[in-house]
Scaffold this active site. Sequence first.
Site, PDB file in Angstrom:
ATOM      1  N   SER A  73       0.816  -1.211   0.000  1.00  0.00           N
ATOM      2  CA  SER A  73       0.000   0.000   0.000  1.00  0.00           C
ATOM      3  C   SER A  73       0.851   1.263   0.000  1.00  0.00           C
ATOM      4  O   SER A  73       2.006   1.264   0.421  1.00  0.00           O
ATOM      5  CB  SER A  73      -0.906   0.018   1.237  1.00  0.00           C
ATOM      6  OG  SER A  73      -1.662  -1.157   1.309  1.00  0.00           O
TER       7      SER A  73
HETATM    8  N1  SAH Z   1      -0.621  -5.003   4.053  1.00  0.00           N
HETATM    9  C1  SAH Z   1       0.094  -5.295   2.827  1.00  0.00           C
HETATM   10  C2  SAH Z   1      -0.697  -4.970   1.586  1.00  0.00           C
HETATM   11  C3  SAH Z   1      -1.453  -6.133   1.223  1.00  0.00           C
HETATM   12  S1  SAH Z   1      -2.271  -6.194  -0.327  1.00  0.00           S
HETATM   13  C4  SAH Z   1       1.453  -4.618   2.795  1.00  0.00           C
HETATM   14  O1  SAH Z   1       1.731  -3.781   3.659  1.00  0.00           O
HETATM   15  O2  SAH Z   1       2.237  -4.953   1.912  1.00  0.00           O
HETATM   16  C5  SAH Z   1      -3.589  -7.239   0.204  1.00  0.00           C
HETATM   17  C6  SAH Z   1      -3.199  -8.623   0.590  1.00  0.00           C
HETATM   18  O3  SAH Z   1      -4.387  -9.258   1.059  1.00  0.00           O
HETATM   19  C7  SAH Z   1      -2.674  -9.493  -0.534  1.00  0.00           C
HETATM   20  O4  SAH Z   1      -1.429 -10.011  -0.183  1.00  0.00           O
HETATM   21  C8  SAH Z   1      -3.721 -10.603  -0.658  1.00  0.00           C
HETATM   22  O5  SAH Z   1      -3.179 -11.849  -1.018  1.00  0.00           O
HETATM   23  C9  SAH Z   1      -4.294 -10.619   0.741  1.00  0.00           C
HETATM   24  N2  SAH Z   1      -5.616 -11.212   0.874  1.00  0.00           N
HETATM   25  C10 SAH Z   1      -6.686 -11.123   0.052  1.00  0.00           C
HETATM   26  N3  SAH Z   1      -7.722 -11.816   0.562  1.00  0.00           N
HETATM   27  C11 SAH Z   1      -7.306 -12.345   1.759  1.00  0.00           C
HETATM   28  C12 SAH Z   1      -7.910 -13.154   2.758  1.00  0.00           C
HETATM   29  N4  SAH Z   1      -9.168 -13.587   2.685  1.00  0.00           N
HETATM   30  N5  SAH Z   1      -7.179 -13.497   3.828  1.00  0.00           N
HETATM   31  C13 SAH Z   1      -5.892 -13.080   3.969  1.00  0.00           C
HETATM   32  N6  SAH Z   1      -5.259 -12.325   3.044  1.00  0.00           N
HETATM   33  C14 SAH Z   1      -5.963 -11.960   1.959  1.00  0.00           C
END
Ligand code: SAH
Length: 225
Positions: A73
């Site tokens: 993000s």
């Molecule tokens: N917080 C992260 C950004 C993550 S992007 C950072 O600082 O880099 C969103 C993430 O959510 C992705 O890696 C995706 O695989 C994950 N995601 C999507 N659906 C999910 C779920 N049901 N449970 C856990 N992770 C999930």
Amino acid sequence: MRYCFRMRLPLTKSSDYLREIMIREHLARRGIHDPEVLRAMREVPREAFVGEGMQELAYEDGPLPIEEGQTISQPYIVAYMTEALELSSSDRVLEIGTGSGYAAAILSRIVGAVYSVERLEGLAHSARQRLAMLGYSNIVVHVGDGTLGWLEHSPYDAIVVTAGAPQVPKPLLEQLAIGGRLVIPVGASYEVQILVRVRRVSEHDYHREELCGVRFVPLIGAAGW
Ligand code: SAH
């Protein structure tokens, strides 16, 4: 509705210098004021969380691609969501969507313990390695469907979801401590969401506020898309 999208700055200097610019120009000037959040954003080297060859873009105020088609993000939005969680040092926090591990790292500099759930094994594995290398030992990364929360360590003082959900997953509401805060992007489309803060005010009562417009990758799971 105010949108928290990206801004760009030209980058040429050292990471420490760029991180200071980020704090001043992208965060403090745009209203992030919690000293603990600013301290954490100053402490964590974002360049360690972006992909090979992307290090020089690490301090642009935008999201960047990571493995498996996901994103790390935008710094401003990480700071904004962290501030919106109203954290204190003894809090136990659940993060859904570990991704690169960057937001988990920021949270871990402010609170006692961070539990982070990622559905993609590969991402969870690299995030664990990265966090261990940086010596951040109060974060546990778990592979699973975060729309179901992580019952084992509940209740949580704060829960943050870093992927866009069609609605607030019920298990997350149930795993919030009384007085706890949940910050989550919610939207009927895959593309744009509204950042929502839900506060659990009693056993059965929740208070919901809309904070700003955001854009996240989809939250995929039983209580997600
Ligand atoms: N917080 C992260 C950004 C993550 S992007 C950072 O600082 O880099 C969103 C993430 O959510 C992705 O890696 C995706 O695989 C994950 N995601 C999507 N659906 C999910 C779920 N049901 N449970 C856990 N992770 C999930």
